[in-house]
Motif scaffolding. Structure first.
Motif, PDB file in Angstrom:
ATOM      1  N   ASP A 180      -6.099  -0.677  -4.614  1.00  0.00           N
ATOM      2  CA  ASP A 180      -5.554  -1.278  -3.393  1.00  0.00           C
ATOM      3  C   ASP A 180      -6.516  -2.337  -2.871  1.00  0.00           C
ATOM      4  O   ASP A 180      -7.538  -2.015  -2.293  1.00  0.00           O
ATOM      5  N   GLU A 181      -6.185  -3.585  -3.113  1.00  0.00           N
ATOM      6  CA  GLU A 181      -7.023  -4.723  -2.705  1.00  0.00           C
ATOM      7  C   GLU A 181      -8.493  -4.469  -2.994  1.00  0.00           C
ATOM      8  O   GLU A 181      -9.324  -4.528  -2.093  1.00  0.00           O
TER       9      GLU A 181
ATOM     10  N   SER B 138       0.843  -1.205   0.000  1.00  0.00           N
ATOM     11  CA  SER B 138       0.000   0.000   0.000  1.00  0.00           C
ATOM     12  C   SER B 138       0.870   1.243   0.000  1.00  0.00           C
ATOM     13  O   SER B 138       0.545   2.238  -0.654  1.00  0.00           O
TER      14      SER B 138
HETATM   15 MG   LIG Z   1      -2.206  -2.551   2.327  1.00  0.00          MG
END
Ligand SMILES: [Mg+2]
Ligand SMILES: Nc1ncnc2c1ncn2[C@@H]1O[C@H](COP(=O)(O)OP(=O)(O)OP(=O)(O)O)[C@@H](O)[C@H]1O
Lengths: 261, 347
Positions: free
Chosen positions: B158-159, B43
């Motif tokens: 992000d995910e 991240s």
């Molecule tokens: Mg992360």
């Protein structure tokens, strides 16, 4: 069976609370329409106290001054308090925790002490008594309330919304205006109501800081009931209570009081 | 030329190094995954590319231009967040149009582009709803539409799929890949899920403790991991031989494991579970490596079955189609074998 009984008891309980809260107010409102100056019954309907009030420039001036001071206080305290809450929410800096903790004592310190301190301070800096001192004092008192209320609303705000807005090209001002602000509006309204109430209800600080000639309404009410009670005070109080209840009901309807939307 | 390039980026939080001299190229139009264990800096790297964080040293280029001094809002990125981050007070159409209004696009064009974007994610009919009236998968699509409607140079995720359940996640993977292919946008994607990374991407980067351990096409990283960590992180790996500390591979006294030519001084040999075959008798074919052991457990999981085999001090995991596993019972002595070409040499 017992469920029904409990519901009934609960309702009774609620009614008695409302009764204790509102009975004195209702008596006062009732008496403002009674012809007798000495609260004598039987009740004889009359608007004479309202007529007298309409001619009593002293009370009307004080009421106007109180409302004006409360409006100025509300605007200044709400703007400053909201800006401070957003800054506290958005930025990390040294001493932030300390600052946040230091917001609470002014709410808890007795107003008598705050008032004495302010009086000494305003004389110390040469400002002395008067409406400017009253306004500054009220703003100082109201800001912590605004910050606490707006921050509570901000605590439910998802900071990634600000990041999302920035990733879409919005600068800091646009992010605040279009994303953060709409979310905290209920908090700002609630904070403004608090600020207004703190100023409009304020007796101690106003009593200390206002000059004898231009007292606010609470100060005037206090000094006149010391001289002898007149139903004109009932009349103005009834008007104020009616107006504030209407305002609170409207605000509650539109703001959900910080509840989820 | 690379659309996004990360050059020697180091990022510290206090004295903790979250990114340590990370470099990776993201060529135009590709789909890239950043993969690594929790806390490895995925991240952080994505947020540094986005501009939410600034690198302490090193440099980031987007479209041949250094963006090191450019704030997020000027970087022309599209970003999708794990919790979708849709604006709750706006309708779906207003959410999607946010980036267009910020750019002062005319209202006709705004309406047209919102329509196109919603059509792309197959939500044309929901423009008037509020986000809380949508399902998780629909919110996801709105977030995607909002991120791409401004034609950003790079799409950062992000995910994005981790909040969805398994079957919806697979649908969204396909969808994401289709849309990415359709508009040809360079996409960088953070995930925990190695399978997701392997399926979707043209290139993956493996992060560990803030360092970029390896990057490359999924197949080549999978087949030629640079170290034991990568081998075991990306899929499962049975370590069949380890360096004995004297610079020689130790096959645990098992001469039937063939050491590939030139691999005598490698740090380890590994074999993937799916490369293994199991049999009750010793396989006689040429060119096989094999080990003898005891079947500890056999687990049926629909399409595939997993066998756990104990061979001396080593535990092996084997995966095969159920019909390819002979009828063996737990506790039996068996042989595991694999083509020597399938042996992975870990340098
Ligand atoms: Mg992360
Ligand atoms: N703002 C911050 N301040 C201090 N440390 C941070 C900050 N942000 C991240 N870190 C640390 O940097 C490291 C990398 O964090 P990062 O969020 O990039 O991990 P990640 O690979 O995305 O992990 P996950 O898969 O759990 O999301 C972690 O050890 C984290 O604790």
């Amino acid at each position: 069976m017992s469920g029904v009984l409990l519901t009934r008891l609960g309702k009774l309980w609620l009614l008695s609370i409302l009764f204790f809260l509102y009975a004195p107010i209702l008596v006062m409102a009732f008496m403002s329409f009674n012809a007798s100056q000495y609260y004598q019954l039987p009740f004889e309907f009359s608007l004479k106290w309202y007529e007298k009030l309409a001619l009593n420039t002293e009370i009307l001036d004080a009421a106007t001054r109180s409302i004006a001071i409360a409006i100025v206080t509300t605007v200044v305290a709400t703007v400053l308090g909201t800006a401070a809450s957003v800054a506290l929410f958005r930025f990390e800096f040294r001493g932030k925790r300390f600052l946040q903790v230091m917001l609470f004592p002014p709410i808890a310190i007795p107003w008598l002490i705050t008032g004495t301190a302010m009086l000494i301070f305003f004389f110390g800096i040469g400002l002395g008594r008067g409406t400017p001192s009253v306004i500054i004092g009220h703003v100082a008192l109201a800001i912590p309330y605004v910050i606490v209320v707006v921050s509570a609303r901000l605590a439910t705000f998802d900071a990634t919304l600000e990041e999302a807005a920035r990733s879409l090209g919005a600068n800091a001002w646009t992010v605040t205006r279009r994303v953060t602000f709409p979310w905290i509006v209920p908090g700002i309204i609630a904070g403004a109501l608090f600020a207004f109430a703190v100023s409009f209800d304020q007796f101690v600080i106003s009593y200390f800081l206002s000059e004898p000639g231009d007292s606010t309404l609470p100060v005037l009410i206090y000094t006149s009931i010391r001289k002898g009670f007149t139903p004109e005070i009932n009349a103005i109080s009834t008007i104020i209570i009616s107006v504030s209840m209407v305002v609170m009901l409207i605000a509650a309807r539109f703001s959900n009081f910080g509840g989820e939307r | 030329m690379a659309e996004v390039s990360v050059k020697n980026v180091t990022k510290k939080f206090g004295n903790f190094t979250a990114l340590d001299d990370v470099s990776m190229e993201f060529p135009d139009g590709g789909f890239f995954a950043l993969l690594g264990p929790s806390g490895s800096g995925k991240s952080t790297l994505l947020r540094t590319i986005a501009g939410f964080l600034f690198a302490d040293s090193g440099s980031i280029h987007i479209g041949n231009k250094s963006v090191d001094l450019i704030p997020v809002e000027k970087r022309e990125i599209g970003m999708m967040f794990q919790n979708y981050a849709l604006f709750p007070n706006m309708t779906i159409a207003d959410n999607v149009g946010f980036g267009l209004r910020v750019r002062k696009v005319s209202s006709d064009e705004e309406r047209r582009r919102i329509g196109e974007a919603l059509e792309l994610v197959q939500l044309s009919t929901l423009g008037d709803r509020k986000p809380h009236q949508l399902s998780g998968g629909q919110r996801q699509r709105v977030a995607l539409a909002r991120a791409i409607v401004t034609n950003p140079r790079v799409l950062l995720l992000d995910e994005p799929l981790s909040a969805l359940d398994k079957s919806l996640r697979v649908d969204m993977q396909v969808e994401l890949k289709r849309i990415q292919h359709e508009i040809g946008i360079t996409t960088i994607f953070v995930t925990h899920d190695q399978e997701e990374a392997l399926t979707l991407s043209d290139k993956i980067g493996i992060l560990r403790e803030g360092r970029m351990i390896q990057s490359g096409p999924p197949r080549s990283v999978y087949n030629n991991p640079v170290d034991r960590f990568t081998a075991e992180f990306l899929g499962d790996a049975n370590i069949v031989a380890e360096n004995d500390g004297n610079g020689r591979l130790n096959v645990s006294g098992n001469p039937s494991i063939k050491i590939p030519e030139g691999a005598e001084t490698a740090s380890a040999l590994a074999v993937r579970p799916e490369s293994l075959s199991i049999s009750a008798t010793e396989p006689e074919q040429e060119g096989l490596s094999k080990v003898h052991g005891r079947l500890v457990q056999r687990m049926f999981a629909g399409a595939m079955s997993t066998c756990i085999v104990q061979c001396g001090s080593h535990t092996y995991k084997m995966v095969a189609r159920d019909q390819d596993v002979p009828n063996l019972s737990e506790g039996e002595n068996i042989w595991l074998s694999w083509k020597s070409a399938q042996t992975i040499v870990i340098p």
